[in-house]
Motif scaffolding. Structure first.
Motif, PDB file in Angstrom:
ATOM      1  N   LYS A  86       0.821  -1.211   0.000  1.00 18.74           N
ATOM      2  CA  LYS A  86       0.000   0.000   0.000  1.00 18.74           C
ATOM      3  C   LYS A  86       0.856   1.262   0.000  1.00 18.74           C
ATOM      4  CE  LYS A  86      -1.865   2.226   3.572  1.00 18.74           C
ATOM      5  NZ  LYS A  86      -1.829   3.655   3.165  1.00 18.74           N
ATOM      6  N   PRO A  87       0.575   2.176  -0.909  1.00 18.80           N
ATOM      7  CA  PRO A  87       1.277   3.458  -0.878  1.00 18.80           C
ATOM      8  C   PRO A  87       0.611   4.431   0.102  1.00 18.80           C
ATOM      9  CG  PRO A  87      -0.084   3.326  -2.842  1.00 18.80           C
ATOM     10  CD  PRO A  87      -0.274   2.034  -2.102  1.00 18.80           C
ATOM     11  N   PRO A  88       1.341   5.450   0.540  1.00 14.69           N
ATOM     12  CA  PRO A  88       0.721   6.489   1.361  1.00 14.69           C
ATOM     13  C   PRO A  88      -0.415   7.162   0.600  1.00 14.69           C
ATOM     14  CG  PRO A  88       3.119   6.684   1.388  1.00 14.69           C
ATOM     15  CD  PRO A  88       2.783   5.685   0.328  1.00 14.69           C
ATOM     16  N   GLY A  89      -1.437   7.586   1.326  1.00 20.39           N
ATOM     17  CA  GLY A  89      -2.564   8.282   0.714  1.00 20.39           C
ATOM     18  C   GLY A  89      -3.762   7.413   0.444  1.00 20.39           C
ATOM     19  N   VAL A  90      -3.589   6.085   0.540  1.00 20.28           N
ATOM     20  CA  VAL A  90      -4.695   5.156   0.348  1.00 20.28           C
ATOM     21  C   VAL A  90      -5.295   4.815   1.707  1.00 20.28           C
ATOM     22  CG1 VAL A  90      -5.351   2.844  -0.428  1.00 20.28           C
ATOM     23  CG2 VAL A  90      -3.716   4.193  -1.759  1.00 20.28           C
ATOM     24  N   THR A  91      -6.630   4.873   1.813  1.00 17.82           N
ATOM     25  CA  THR A  91      -7.323   4.614   3.069  1.00 17.82           C
ATOM     26  C   THR A  91      -7.805   3.167   3.112  1.00 17.82           C
ATOM     27  OG1 THR A  91      -8.062   6.912   3.185  1.00 17.82           O
ATOM     28  CG2 THR A  91      -9.233   5.317   4.545  1.00 17.82           C
ATOM     29  N   CYS A  92      -7.498   2.473   4.187  1.00 19.29           N
ATOM     30  CA  CYS A  92      -7.834   1.045   4.317  1.00 19.29           C
ATOM     31  C   CYS A  92      -9.283   0.867   4.761  1.00 19.29           C
ATOM     32  CB  CYS A  92      -6.886   0.359   5.287  1.00 19.29           C
ATOM     33  SG  CYS A  92      -5.208   0.246   4.675  1.00 19.29           S
ATOM     34  N   THR A  93     -10.191   1.081   3.836  1.00 19.49           N
ATOM     35  CA  THR A  93     -11.606   0.886   4.097  1.00 19.49           C
ATOM     36  C   THR A  93     -12.265   0.342   2.838  1.00 19.49           C
ATOM     37  OG1 THR A  93     -13.692   1.941   4.735  1.00 19.49           O
ATOM     38  CG2 THR A  93     -12.141   3.270   3.467  1.00 19.49           C
TER      39      THR A  93
ATOM     40  N   GLN B 157      -1.285   7.592   6.077  1.00 17.97           N
ATOM     41  CA  GLN B 157       0.065   8.055   5.749  1.00 17.97           C
ATOM     42  C   GLN B 157       1.060   6.918   5.624  1.00 17.97           C
ATOM     43  OE1 GLN B 157      -1.852   9.037   8.450  1.00 17.97           O
ATOM     44  NE2 GLN B 157      -1.170  11.052   9.158  1.00 17.97           N
ATOM     45  N   SER B 158       0.722   5.734   6.171  1.00 18.42           N
ATOM     46  CA  SER B 158       1.664   4.616   6.202  1.00 18.42           C
ATOM     47  C   SER B 158       1.617   3.813   4.915  1.00 18.42           C
ATOM     48  CB  SER B 158       1.365   3.715   7.406  1.00 18.42           C
ATOM     49  OG  SER B 158       1.536   4.418   8.613  1.00 18.42           O
ATOM     50  N   GLU B 159       2.622   2.964   4.732  1.00 17.16           N
ATOM     51  CA  GLU B 159       2.730   2.153   3.524  1.00 17.16           C
ATOM     52  C   GLU B 159       3.125   0.732   3.897  1.00 17.16           C
ATOM     53  OE1 GLU B 159       6.847   2.853   1.475  1.00 17.16           O
ATOM     54  OE2 GLU B 159       6.235   4.775   2.383  1.00 17.16           O
TER      55      GLU B 159
ATOM     56  N   GLN C 293       1.821  -2.125  -5.947  1.00 20.38           N
ATOM     57  CA  GLN C 293       1.529  -3.361  -6.664  1.00 20.38           C
ATOM     58  C   GLN C 293       0.922  -4.410  -5.726  1.00 20.38           C
ATOM     59  OE1 GLN C 293       2.015  -3.576 -10.160  1.00 20.38           O
ATOM     60  NE2 GLN C 293       2.247  -1.383  -9.714  1.00 20.38           N
ATOM     61  N   TRP C 294       0.190  -5.374  -6.308  1.00 18.52           N
ATOM     62  CA  TRP C 294      -0.379  -6.456  -5.529  1.00 18.52           C
ATOM     63  C   TRP C 294      -0.177  -7.773  -6.268  1.00 18.52           C
ATOM     64  CZ3 TRP C 294      -4.138  -9.373  -7.922  1.00 18.52           C
ATOM     65  CH2 TRP C 294      -4.821  -8.783  -8.993  1.00 18.52           C
ATOM     66  N   ARG C 295      -0.314  -8.882  -5.501  1.00 21.03           N
ATOM     67  CA  ARG C 295      -0.227 -10.209  -6.101  1.00 21.03           C
ATOM     68  C   ARG C 295      -1.069 -11.187  -5.297  1.00 21.03           C
ATOM     69  NH1 ARG C 295       2.708 -13.844  -3.171  1.00 21.03           N
ATOM     70  NH2 ARG C 295       4.397 -13.115  -1.806  1.00 21.03           N
ATOM     71  N   GLN C 296      -1.374 -12.335  -5.907  1.00 21.78           N
ATOM     72  CA  GLN C 296      -2.066 -13.415  -5.222  1.00 21.78           C
ATOM     73  C   GLN C 296      -1.090 -14.103  -4.258  1.00 21.78           C
ATOM     74  OE1 GLN C 296      -5.293 -14.373  -5.810  1.00 21.78           O
ATOM     75  NE2 GLN C 296      -5.817 -13.489  -7.787  1.00 21.78           N
TER      76      GLN C 296
END
Length: 231
Positions: A66-73, A101-103, A218-221
């Protein structure tokens, strides 16, 4: 399969919450209210508050850097939410949180049955974070962080003391911390207690699952071995 596992694996809620719904009489199987511990059979019609619960065709387990700025909801009305960011074609939700703010490493799934296993504090699952602060780290700071810090817990609305943890200095302003708690903004609050401000916070491991070389954003299975390790 036990009823609470069936419902939680649909992604509706955790098994603990399912048990509460069963006690409240909000769960029916084939139109009849049932008791805790009920085991369902193939073809049973399961409803929660009148909502039909469909069995999933397959379980999904993803890891995201997760990059900064993305909200975990999973709330679609929140701008910059993690579901819109990852844009996966099937319904998933994040397991736990990283503050905006975290990554770093966060998991997403449609399997509600693993949520309690990963998030309950009493399970003592370790998580590693790389933390950069705004000034030079001291030996006293390292020692105090490792021994436990009194911070404010907004959920309990009182001060609590964090559990002792492992802290390793990496350079003048950076250290790695291993914790098994997940208090609100815990590491940031711990640092602030000693007048240090976190300038970068990256989670790099959950249990035996490392972030590895996955690029930011980026993400992966997950592999079958990684999934088994989480469970």
């Amino acid at each position: 399969m036990r009823l609470n596992q069936y419902i939680s694996s649909s992604g509706l809620c955790s098994r603990r919450k399912v048990d509460v719904l069963i006690k409240e009489g909000k769960v029916t199987v084939n139109g009849e209210q049932i008791s805790l511990g009920h085991v369902i059979s193939e073809g049973d019609r399961v409803e929660v508050n009148g909502l039909l619960i469909e069995a999933k065709e397959n379980d999904i387990y993803l890891m995201l850097n997760k990059p900064p700025g993305v909200t975990c909801t999973a709330a679609s009305q929140i701008e910059g939410n993690i579901i819109d960011f990852i844009n996966y074609p099937e319904r998933i939700f994040p397991v736990g949180r990283l503050d905006k703010q975290s990554e770093g490493l966060i998991l997403l799934t449609n399997d509600g049955s693993i949520v309690n296993e990963l998030l309950l504090e009493e399970n003592n699952h370790e998580k590693d974070y790389i933390v950069t602060v705004d000034k030079k780290i001291t030996a006293v700071f390292m020692e105090e962080m490792a021994s436990g810090v009194e911070i404010y817990n907004p959920r309990k609305k009182e001060n609590v003391r964090t559990k002792p943890c492992k802290v390793v200095q990496l350079d003048d302003t950076c250290f790695k911390i291993t914790i098994s708690q997940g208090l609100n903004r815990q590491i940031r609050r711990m640092c602030r207690r000693f007048q240090f401000t976190v300038t970068r916070l990256q989670r790099v491991r959950i249990k035996e699952l490392p972030l590895g070389a996955l690029a930011l954003g980026q993400w992966r299975q997950l592999t079958e071995e990684e999934i088994a390790g989480l469970k």
